[in-house]
Structures are given as structure tokens and as C-alpha cells.
Design a protein around this motif. Sequence first.
Motif, PDB file in Angstrom:
ATOM      1  N   ALA A  94      33.387  52.167  33.958  1.00  0.00           N
ATOM      2  CA  ALA A  94      33.431  51.124  32.731  1.00  0.00           C
ATOM      3  C   ALA A  94      34.216  49.924  33.049  1.00  0.00           C
ATOM      4  N   ILE A  95      35.462  50.153  33.760  1.00  0.00           N
ATOM      5  CA  ILE A  95      36.095  48.869  34.348  1.00  0.00           C
ATOM      6  C   ILE A  95      35.497  48.085  35.072  1.00  0.00           C
ATOM      7  N   ARG A  96      34.691  48.680  36.121  1.00  0.00           N
ATOM      8  CA  ARG A  96      34.001  47.904  37.265  1.00  0.00           C
ATOM      9  C   ARG A  96      32.962  47.019  36.402  1.00  0.00           C
ATOM     10  N   LEU A  97      32.400  47.691  35.385  1.00  0.00           N
ATOM     11  CA  LEU A  97      31.192  47.047  34.994  1.00  0.00           C
ATOM     12  C   LEU A  97      31.736  45.878  33.955  1.00  0.00           C
ATOM     13  N   ALA A  98      32.989  46.187  33.195  1.00  0.00           N
ATOM     14  CA  ALA A  98      33.597  45.308  32.304  1.00  0.00           C
ATOM     15  C   ALA A  98      34.027  44.052  33.124  1.00  0.00           C
ATOM     16  N   LYS A 103      32.569  42.872  36.034  1.00  0.00           N
ATOM     17  CA  LYS A 103      31.495  42.254  36.399  1.00  0.00           C
ATOM     18  C   LYS A 103      30.613  41.417  35.450  1.00  0.00           C
ATOM     19  N   ARG A 104      30.941  41.891  34.308  1.00  0.00           N
ATOM     20  CA  ARG A 104      30.159  41.199  33.143  1.00  0.00           C
ATOM     21  C   ARG A 104      31.009  40.041  32.766  1.00  0.00           C
ATOM     22  N   ILE A 105      32.194  40.061  32.748  1.00  0.00           N
ATOM     23  CA  ILE A 105      33.309  39.169  32.289  1.00  0.00           C
ATOM     24  C   ILE A 105      33.333  37.788  33.651  1.00  0.00           C
ATOM     25  N   THR A 106      33.355  38.466  34.761  1.00  0.00           N
ATOM     26  CA  THR A 106      33.410  37.226  35.742  1.00  0.00           C
ATOM     27  C   THR A 106      31.820  36.840  36.343  1.00  0.00           C
ATOM     28  N   GLY A 107      30.955  37.654  36.226  1.00  0.00           N
ATOM     29  CA  GLY A 107      29.558  37.308  36.912  1.00  0.00           C
ATOM     30  C   GLY A 107      29.888  37.882  38.448  1.00  0.00           C
ATOM     31  N   ASP A 108      30.721  38.525  38.785  1.00  0.00           N
ATOM     32  CA  ASP A 108      30.808  38.940  40.156  1.00  0.00           C
ATOM     33  C   ASP A 108      29.679  40.082  40.320  1.00  0.00           C
ATOM     34  N   LEU A 109      29.257  40.042  41.555  1.00  0.00           N
ATOM     35  CA  LEU A 109      28.446  41.058  41.912  1.00  0.00           C
ATOM     36  C   LEU A 109      28.713  42.570  42.248  1.00  0.00           C
ATOM     37  N   SER A 110      30.008  42.559  42.321  1.00  0.00           N
ATOM     38  CA  SER A 110      30.738  43.800  43.045  1.00  0.00           C
ATOM     39  C   SER A 110      32.219  43.918  42.583  1.00  0.00           C
ATOM     40  N   VAL A 111      32.653  45.103  42.403  1.00  0.00           N
ATOM     41  CA  VAL A 111      33.966  45.491  42.675  1.00  0.00           C
ATOM     42  C   VAL A 111      34.089  46.669  43.550  1.00  0.00           C
ATOM     43  N   LEU A 112      34.864  46.482  44.444  1.00  0.00           N
ATOM     44  CA  LEU A 112      34.777  47.552  45.409  1.00  0.00           C
ATOM     45  C   LEU A 112      35.448  48.719  44.928  1.00  0.00           C
ATOM     46  N   ARG A 113      35.046  49.888  45.146  1.00  0.00           N
ATOM     47  CA  ARG A 113      35.848  51.072  44.651  1.00  0.00           C
ATOM     48  C   ARG A 113      36.081  52.123  46.045  1.00  0.00           C
ATOM     49  N   PRO A 135      32.977  34.076  56.490  1.00  0.00           N
ATOM     50  CA  PRO A 135      33.438  34.805  55.013  1.00  0.00           C
ATOM     51  C   PRO A 135      34.091  33.883  53.904  1.00  0.00           C
ATOM     52  N   GLU A 136      34.013  34.435  52.752  1.00  0.00           N
ATOM     53  CA  GLU A 136      34.826  33.821  51.664  1.00  0.00           C
ATOM     54  C   GLU A 136      36.224  34.440  51.729  1.00  0.00           C
ATOM     55  N   ARG A 137      37.251  33.613  51.709  1.00  0.00           N
ATOM     56  CA  ARG A 137      38.573  33.705  51.633  1.00  0.00           C
ATOM     57  C   ARG A 137      39.046  34.059  49.935  1.00  0.00           C
ATOM     58  N   LEU A 138      39.455  35.296  49.685  1.00  0.00           N
ATOM     59  CA  LEU A 138      39.526  35.670  48.101  1.00  0.00           C
ATOM     60  C   LEU A 138      40.849  36.083  47.881  1.00  0.00           C
ATOM     61  N   ALA A 139      41.354  35.404  46.947  1.00  0.00           N
ATOM     62  CA  ALA A 139      42.492  35.956  46.049  1.00  0.00           C
ATOM     63  C   ALA A 139      41.919  37.205  45.475  1.00  0.00           C
ATOM     64  N   THR A 140      42.856  38.269  45.695  1.00  0.00           N
ATOM     65  CA  THR A 140      42.213  39.614  45.258  1.00  0.00           C
ATOM     66  C   THR A 140      43.261  40.194  44.429  1.00  0.00           C
ATOM     67  N   ARG A 196      42.728  59.516  44.183  1.00  0.00           N
ATOM     68  CA  ARG A 196      43.400  58.286  44.289  1.00  0.00           C
ATOM     69  C   ARG A 196      42.229  57.210  44.403  1.00  0.00           C
ATOM     70  N   THR A 197      41.974  56.348  43.371  1.00  0.00           N
ATOM     71  CA  THR A 197      40.997  55.202  43.430  1.00  0.00           C
ATOM     72  C   THR A 197      41.582  53.993  43.424  1.00  0.00           C
ATOM     73  N   GLU A 198      40.954  53.348  44.325  1.00  0.00           N
ATOM     74  CA  GLU A 198      41.355  51.951  44.469  1.00  0.00           C
ATOM     75  C   GLU A 198      40.384  51.052  44.092  1.00  0.00           C
ATOM     76  N   LEU A 199      40.438  49.940  43.228  1.00  0.00           N
ATOM     77  CA  LEU A 199      39.527  48.848  42.921  1.00  0.00           C
ATOM     78  C   LEU A 199      39.853  47.630  43.203  1.00  0.00           C
ATOM     79  N   TYR A 200      38.953  47.011  43.900  1.00  0.00           N
ATOM     80  CA  TYR A 200      39.351  45.553  44.260  1.00  0.00           C
ATOM     81  C   TYR A 200      38.715  44.702  43.702  1.00  0.00           C
ATOM     82  N   PHE A 201      39.203  43.747  43.041  1.00  0.00           N
ATOM     83  CA  PHE A 201      38.784  42.551  42.336  1.00  0.00           C
ATOM     84  C   PHE A 201      39.056  41.223  42.875  1.00  0.00           C
ATOM     85  N   SER A 202      37.892  40.462  42.989  1.00  0.00           N
ATOM     86  CA  SER A 202      38.118  39.280  43.464  1.00  0.00           C
ATOM     87  C   SER A 202      38.775  38.339  42.214  1.00  0.00           C
TER      88      SER A 202
END
Length: 153
Positions: A128-132, A134-144, A104-109, A49-55
Motif C-alpha cells: 500500500a505504501i508503494r502504491l500510494a 506511485k499514485r502521488i508522484t506518477g513514478d513507475l516503480s518503488v524498489l522493494r 542513467p538518471e541521477r536521482l535524489a533518493t 527487513r524491508t527496504e523501500l527506495y523512493f526517487s
Amino acid sequence: MSPRLLLPALLLTLVGCAAQPPASVHTTNPASSTLQGDATRPAQAKWLRTELYFSVGLIDGGPGSVSPARWREFLDKEVTSRFPDGFTAFDAYGQWRDHGAAQPERLATKVIVVLHENNATNNANIEAIRLAYKRITGDLSVLRLSQPADVSF
């Protein structure tokens, strides 16, 4: 064909169509269900079970926020193409405090949950999903978060 034979032939055709089970994953007869599940998804497989968290931006909105249309486009192009059998996505509230930040930053996720066999292809697709994103948004991370899962269909 004679009119006398046409009506019985038509009735047989209609009865034959009505007897076909619907092309659906749902059943109208729960007594016909079994605990065997989906034979195309092997029980002996090692599942994760993989959860990915995106701001998708600051909770109050503002510059850099990802619009609902852009999020849907990302799901269609990057996630659905890699996991066409399905996943779950939902809204969440997140907080993140960078090293040394006073507040802390309060983020819509957005959170995506994918149940998948533990193999190199699926692992590469997750990355590949995480990298895509980060490239699209410029975010430094996508939590996995990945953990073993006992899966049954």
C-alpha cells in the motif's frame, strides 16, 4: 487535615512520585539491562527487513521533485499510519537507467527501512505504501528489497 499532618503527607506523596520509573525506553542504570529485550515482540516470530527506495527527483532538482514538506506528509500519512511502532528513513543517491536509455538518471533518493513480522497484514501495508507513492508522484516503480532478519530488542 491539620497542618501538622499535611507536611508528612505531602512528603510521602513526593517520595512516591520520585520512586516511579520514568516512562521511557532509556535506562539510567545499564546494570539493570538484560538481554531479554522487549517481551511484546516475540523472538520466535519470522522477521523481515524491508527496504523501500523512493526517487524524490533528479539530483539537480527541477520539475517533479518531491519537496521535504511533501515527503514528510507522505511519511506521516502513508508510512507512520501503517507502521506506528517505527521505521528508519534516510537520504541516498541513486541511479537508474531505463531500457534503451543512453545515460542513467541521477536521482535524489529516500530509503525507508522497516523491520516487521512476516505476515499478510505487514506485506499488504508495504504494498500500500508503494502504491500510494506511485499514485502521488506518477513514478513507475518503488524498489522493494525484503530479506529475513534476525531481530532482537
